[in-house]
Each structure stands twice: as structure tokens, then as C-alpha cells.
Design an enzyme around this catalytic site. Sequence first.
Site, PDB file in Angstrom:
ATOM      1  N   GLU A  33       0.969  -1.106  -0.079  1.00  0.00           N
ATOM      2  CA  GLU A  33      -0.328   0.127   0.002  1.00  0.00           C
ATOM      3  C   GLU A  33       0.870   1.300   0.082  1.00  0.00           C
ATOM      4  OE1 GLU A  33      -3.028   0.326  -0.535  1.00  0.00           O
ATOM      5  OE2 GLU A  33      -3.488  -1.839  -0.893  1.00  0.00           O
ATOM      6  N   TYR A 116      -7.033   6.136   4.415  1.00  0.00           N
ATOM      7  CA  TYR A 116      -7.093   5.334   3.376  1.00  0.00           C
ATOM      8  C   TYR A 116      -6.200   3.863   3.844  1.00  0.00           C
ATOM      9  CZ  TYR A 116      -5.610   2.448  -0.585  1.00  0.00           C
ATOM     10  OH  TYR A 116      -5.192   1.586  -1.461  1.00  0.00           O
ATOM     11  N   ASP A 134      -9.650   5.863  -2.299  1.00  0.00           N
ATOM     12  CA  ASP A 134      -8.700   6.236  -3.134  1.00  0.00           C
ATOM     13  C   ASP A 134      -8.885   6.849  -4.429  1.00  0.00           C
ATOM     14  OD1 ASP A 134      -9.094   4.157  -4.785  1.00  0.00           O
ATOM     15  OD2 ASP A 134      -7.164   3.308  -4.986  1.00  0.00           O
TER      16      ASP A 134
END
Length: 353
Positions: A33, A116, A134
Site C-alpha cells: 500500500e 485510506y 483512493d
Amino acid sequence: MSFQTEIIKWYKINKRDLPWRSTTDPYVIWLSEIILQQTRVEQGLPYFNKFLENFPTVKTFAGATETEVLKLWQGLGYYSRGRNMLFTAKQVMELHSGNFPKDYDKLIELKGIGDYTAAAISSFSNDQSKAVLDGNVFRVLSRYFGIEEPINSTTGKKIFSALAQSLIEGQKPSVYNQAIMEFGALQCKPKSPSCSICPLQVGCFALKNHKVNVLPVKLKKVKVRERWFNYFVALQGDKILIKQRKPGDVWQQMYDFPLIETSGPVGLNVTQFNDTVKEMFGNDIKIKSLMQKKHILTHQIIYVHFFGLENYMINFNMHTDIKSVMVEDFAVLPHPKVISDFFELYLQNKPNI
């Protein structure tokens, strides 16, 4: 079928085979990520593999040096992410005894992990019902539901957050979050999306109202700053002059060449520029223009001009940030991409510098 059902159905048929999708290890998911923030999967995948190979656990990552991390990160941009990752790994060792957390509330307390990323890690590793938001998700939701509020406005963020969270309720979070992100990346793309074969075309507001190229709406970015970096490639035998960039500016703690920053482009006939160069490197200095390059960052455009130096002299007591090192030693240090690109060319054409 519902919006969520169509998205998940599409995902099971079209999803890419990506290594972090076959694990529930929060450390591995965290790696992917952070590396993929502001980065395309195709570009980020080799970096993910390198980091996982060098640091297979959060413990090994926490034991790395900043130089090692930045060298692996070299070329990926947004270097603060790499530094934050090292800090986060050390936090996990100190606060969680080396066990990377899976819970959203614990994740959000770690450096470099925002809403997020915490939602992604907690949902993918622990099926926690936290919706991800996102760029891909913003785009899908904006187009399908016809939300014209700017995605980066305070009101817009609240609207999208509430909608995203309502849609994930009753779904398997790890699957649904992956599905809507993948749908935005591959199907509902920013430009030229495949609307004619889209499974959501019947209910899509943007398609019905000819607003596919209008949505999502985003507030204009801040003004981009222009800068001019004049680098000096000073070579004596197998040694070269380098310096480490200081905190508080772009590429902090990375290595580049001595430079003079000017307020605009300069040529070899500019008296003030030449006088400044002579103050640094002596009156007998010979300067040769080598290469010019435009380097674009998020909020800055840097115009880079490389100059080769001959017959230079430098007072290291006066310029304490400049060091003379072996070329081979400089090669293994972390550099900004514009420097590493030039350096590769330099290695191939050493006699021409």
C-alpha cells in the site's frame, strides 16, 4: 443486480494476479500500500519485490538504515514515504512487540498511515468493515452516483466517505474493497474508460448525462514552483565531489553533486554565475555544459543543468557539506532520480565528462 454485486462479479473475472492479494499478513499488505501510493502497479511491483526480499519481516525492516531504505526506494519518488516506513517499522517493534497491527484504530496511530491505508490494511488482513477511498474509488463513485462535489473539498470528502461506508456494509470487506479499487484501475479509468462493455453502464449517471470526462471534480492544485539547479560534475581520477542534501527541501538526506541554485536559467557567458563558480572552485576553473533536463515533481518543476568541471580546487573547510569520494562508492548511495539517470549515462561515457 446491485452496484456491489456487479463490482464483485466483475472483479472475480478480471482481477490481476498480484502477490499481496494472496496474503493476510498486514506487514506485506502495508508494504504494497505504501509503495503503490502515487505509483502505478507496473512501476511499483519491482520495488515491492525488492523490499520484501531485503526485508521479509517488519523486524528486518526496522533494523535497516535510512541509506539502505532510500537506495532501494531510489527512482520511486515521494521519498518521505520511504523514511516514514522506516519510522513506522520501528514503531511497530516498540509499541506492538513486532506484531504488525490489523486493527484500524491501532493502524491509524502509526506514522505514515492515514485513513485510506488503515482501511486497506484492516480490511484486507482482518476483514474489518472499513471502506477504502483512493483515486480509483472516488472516480467510480463520482461517475456512477453523479456526485459533482469536488473530491478534495471538505464537503466532498464527507459525502464520499459516508457513501463508501454505506456500500461496504453487508459485504465481505477484503473482497469488496479490492474489487472497487480494481474496477477503477482497469475498467473505469481516468481517460477513455471502457463504457461500452461496462457492467454498470445501465445505472451510471455520468454515462447517461455525458459527464464521463467531467467527473470526478477536483479543486485546482496549488501553484507549481519553478526552480533552477546547476550541478557541477567534478571528477579527479576515480574520485568525484558529492554532497548530502539537507532536511527541509526536496530529496532530503539523499546524495547529489555540488550545485548552485539560480532564479532562472543561466549560460556560460553569465558573469555573475561564472564568478560564483570561481568562488567555489578557483579562478582556473574550466566549465563545460553537459546536459539539461526538466524534472517534474508534484508541486515543483526543477530545471537541471549539469556542468563538467576541469582544474577545480575546493576548500573543504569552507564547504563542509561537499565530500570527495570514490565513484564506485557514490554509485551505491541513494540519489534523486535525475542524478541516478545522469550517473548511468556518465558511467557509459566517462571520457566525455
